[in-house]
Design an enzyme around this catalytic site. Structure first.
Site, PDB file in Angstrom:
ATOM      1  N   ASP A   2      -2.237  -6.419  -5.141  1.00 52.13           N
ATOM      2  CA  ASP A   2      -2.476  -5.230  -4.333  1.00 52.13           C
ATOM      3  C   ASP A   2      -2.632  -3.901  -5.345  1.00 52.13           C
ATOM      4  O   ASP A   2      -1.932  -3.908  -6.221  1.00 52.13           O
ATOM      5  CB  ASP A   2      -1.637  -4.636  -3.274  1.00 52.13           C
ATOM      6  CG  ASP A   2      -2.196  -3.499  -2.599  1.00 52.13           C
ATOM      7  OD1 ASP A   2      -2.967  -3.652  -1.810  1.00 52.13           O
ATOM      8  OD2 ASP A   2      -1.559  -2.494  -2.786  1.00 52.13           O
ATOM      9  N   ASP A  58       3.065  -4.005  -1.072  1.00 54.29           N
ATOM     10  CA  ASP A  58       2.050  -4.339  -0.398  1.00 54.29           C
ATOM     11  C   ASP A  58       1.763  -5.865  -0.741  1.00 54.29           C
ATOM     12  O   ASP A  58       1.276  -6.625  -0.256  1.00 54.29           O
ATOM     13  CB  ASP A  58       0.760  -3.532  -0.464  1.00 54.29           C
ATOM     14  CG  ASP A  58       1.078  -2.390   0.388  1.00 54.29           C
ATOM     15  OD1 ASP A  58       2.012  -2.020   1.195  1.00 54.29           O
ATOM     16  OD2 ASP A  58       0.290  -1.325   0.255  1.00 54.29           O
ATOM     17  N   HIS A 106       1.545   0.931   1.031  1.00 58.05           N
ATOM     18  CA  HIS A 106       0.936   1.575   0.115  1.00 58.05           C
ATOM     19  C   HIS A 106       1.500   1.972  -1.196  1.00 58.05           C
ATOM     20  O   HIS A 106       1.074   2.815  -2.018  1.00 58.05           O
ATOM     21  CB  HIS A 106       0.145   3.002   0.860  1.00 58.05           C
ATOM     22  CG  HIS A 106      -0.906   2.927   1.837  1.00 58.05           C
ATOM     23  ND1 HIS A 106      -2.002   2.183   1.725  1.00 58.05           N
ATOM     24  CD2 HIS A 106      -0.448   2.996   3.018  1.00 58.05           C
ATOM     25  CE1 HIS A 106      -2.548   2.148   2.834  1.00 58.05           C
ATOM     26  NE2 HIS A 106      -1.697   2.536   3.758  1.00 58.05           N
TER      27      HIS A 106
END
Length: 184
Positions: free
Chosen positions: A12, A165, A160
């Site tokens: 991510d 994530d 986030h």
């Protein structure tokens, strides 16, 4: 016929905007999908001051702070390449796994090529949204993370923060894979 062992790596990223080159990769989080004790995370100095205010608001990251505290892009990508190398042998295949993988992969690919010359993941990625759609036969509109989570019941949640994530995505992927009866 012998197959290479596939090592799935959930990745991510948090960025300053929608496209690499114009906007900066600000943080990377990654984990081995099948061994979440093997993780990587870093924050990166921005390439420039271009930023979508909404992107920065969502991440909580500051370009000024990253200028002071972040790794150079070259150092970040070298460290990620080294960490990935520790997950595999020469006969293994790294598989980039992401939730909306085209977005995350585009930044990782750009940064790998620009700063270290090659992307150890190659030119493809496995998108969890598309995998879920194929595994369940659902509509594309039903591949939002909230809808998938309601079906597969992960214990974690996205927030986030790149590493958090990546770990959440890895859990979603494992649950979908299990539900699909895919060999692990």
């Amino acid at each position: 016929m012998s197959y290479k062992r596939e090592v799935f790596v959930s990745v991510d990223v948090e960025t300053s905007g929608p496209i690499p080159g114009e906007y900066s990769l600000l943080s990377i989080g990654a984990c081995d999908v099948d061994d979440e004790s093997r993780t990587f995370a870093c924050e990166i100095k921005p390439l420039n001051r271009n930023a979508d205010p909404k992107a920065l608001e969502v991440t909580g990251l500051s370009l000024d702070e990253l200028d002071r505290m972040g790794l150079t892009p070259e150092d970040a990508m070298k460290r990620l390449r080294e960490w990935l190398g520790g997950l595999v042998s020469a006969d293994d295949l790294l598989v980039f796994v992401g939730f909306n993988a085209p977005f995350d992969w585009s930044f990782v690919n750009y940064y790998f090529h620009r700063f270290v010359g090659a992307n150890p993941f190659g030119f493809s990625a496995l998108d969890i949204k598309a995998y879920y759609m194929g595994a369940t036969g659902c509509r594309w509109a039903d591949t939002r993370s909230s809808r998938i989570a309601a079906e597969v019941h992960p214990t974690s949640r996205g927030n986030h923060k790149a590493l958090d994530d990546a770990m959440y995505q890895a859990e979603l992927f494992r649950l979908i894979r299990r539900r699909a009866g895919t060999k692990e």
